[in-house]
Write a protein that holds these residues in place. Structure first.
Motif, PDB file in Angstrom:
ATOM      1  N   GLU A  81       0.581   7.656   0.462  1.00 35.86           N
ATOM      2  CA  GLU A  81       0.099   8.899  -0.157  1.00 35.86           C
ATOM      3  C   GLU A  81      -1.125   8.633  -1.029  1.00 35.86           C
ATOM      4  O   GLU A  81      -2.115   9.355  -0.956  1.00 35.86           O
ATOM      5  CB  GLU A  81       1.214   9.550  -0.978  1.00 35.86           C
ATOM      6  N   LYS A  82      -1.080   7.580  -1.838  1.00 40.06           N
ATOM      7  CA  LYS A  82      -2.223   7.238  -2.695  1.00 40.06           C
ATOM      8  C   LYS A  82      -3.443   6.851  -1.857  1.00 40.06           C
ATOM      9  O   LYS A  82      -4.569   7.246  -2.164  1.00 40.06           O
ATOM     10  CB  LYS A  82      -1.862   6.087  -3.637  1.00 40.06           C
ATOM     11  N   GLU A  83      -3.214   6.079  -0.801  1.00 37.96           N
ATOM     12  CA  GLU A  83      -4.323   5.676   0.072  1.00 37.96           C
ATOM     13  C   GLU A  83      -4.956   6.899   0.734  1.00 37.96           C
ATOM     14  O   GLU A  83      -6.178   7.011   0.803  1.00 37.96           O
ATOM     15  CB  GLU A  83      -3.841   4.690   1.147  1.00 37.96           C
TER      16      GLU A  83
ATOM     17  N   LYS B 260      -4.913  10.047  -0.318  1.00 35.19           N
ATOM     18  CA  LYS B 260      -5.645  10.834  -1.312  1.00 35.19           C
ATOM     19  C   LYS B 260      -6.959  10.169  -1.713  1.00 35.19           C
ATOM     20  O   LYS B 260      -7.963  10.848  -1.930  1.00 35.19           O
ATOM     21  CB  LYS B 260      -4.784  11.069  -2.555  1.00 35.19           C
ATOM     22  N   SER B 261      -6.976   8.841  -1.804  1.00 36.35           N
ATOM     23  CA  SER B 261      -8.211   8.176  -2.234  1.00 36.35           C
ATOM     24  C   SER B 261      -9.265   8.147  -1.133  1.00 36.35           C
ATOM     25  O   SER B 261     -10.457   8.218  -1.411  1.00 36.35           O
ATOM     26  CB  SER B 261      -7.924   6.761  -2.745  1.00 36.35           C
TER      27      SER B 261
ATOM     28  N   ASP C  38       0.836  -1.207   0.000  1.00 36.16           N
ATOM     29  CA  ASP C  38       0.000   0.000   0.000  1.00 36.16           C
ATOM     30  C   ASP C  38       0.871   1.257   0.000  1.00 36.16           C
ATOM     31  O   ASP C  38       1.803   1.370   0.790  1.00 36.16           O
ATOM     32  CB  ASP C  38      -0.919   0.043   1.229  1.00 36.16           C
ATOM     33  N   ASP C  39       0.538   2.182  -0.881  1.00 37.51           N
ATOM     34  CA  ASP C  39       1.238   3.460  -0.953  1.00 37.51           C
ATOM     35  C   ASP C  39       0.476   4.459  -0.068  1.00 37.51           C
ATOM     36  O   ASP C  39      -0.659   4.820  -0.379  1.00 37.51           O
ATOM     37  CB  ASP C  39       1.269   3.946  -2.403  1.00 37.51           C
TER      38      ASP C  39
END
Length: 142
Positions: free
Chosen positions: A73-75, A77-78, A70-71
């Motif tokens: 930053e991406k998590e 933001k989502s 799991d990233d």
């Protein structure tokens, strides 16, 4: 509440967020390392049942069930696209006083929103219990 107290602003700084990740279950050969988690605005808020709970210090979004790939930053933001911290275009240290004050105002909105939702949930639970008691009493049950 003093929005500019040391306690209130210390989590804006990466090093302070990173310190909270003692005992974090993902360290090496993972995307969600303590460094990446702290960089994405998270602080480690473990519980007995969930050792991998992390919360954004800014928007107060809690996420758990992390996987090694799991990233953060991406998590972030989502799950919380309206978080102003994760969408910052510059480092906290580079913000002007005016930009920082605006950011603190947005953080306060998240806090007020979360507190309000928690209060409403507690009220709704109390109403359900009271309603059940009233119905029980009206039916002659004790």
């Amino acid at each position: 509440m003093d929005l500019f107290s040391q306690e209130n602003i210390k989590m804006y700084f990466f090093e302070n967020r990173l310190k909270t990740f003692e005992g974090w279950p993902f360290n090496e050969d993972c995307t969600c390392t303590p460094e990446n988690m702290a960089k994405a605005g998270f602080v480690h808020t473990p519980s007995d049942n969930c050792p991998d709970i992390a919360m954004c210090f800014f928007c107060l979004k809690e996420l758990e069930g992390w996987e090694p790939e799991d990233d953060p930053e991406k998590e972030h933001k989502s799950h919380s696209p309206s978080c102003h911290f994760i969408t910052l275009k510059k480092k906290v240290e580079e913000l002007t006083v005016e930009e920082f004050v605006k950011l603190q105002k947005e953080k306060q909105k998240f806090l007020i929103n979360k507190t309000g939702k928690e209060a409403i949930t507690k009220l709704e639970e109390a109403v359900k219990l009271r309603r059940a008691e009233i119905i029980k009493t009206s039916m002659g049950e004790e």
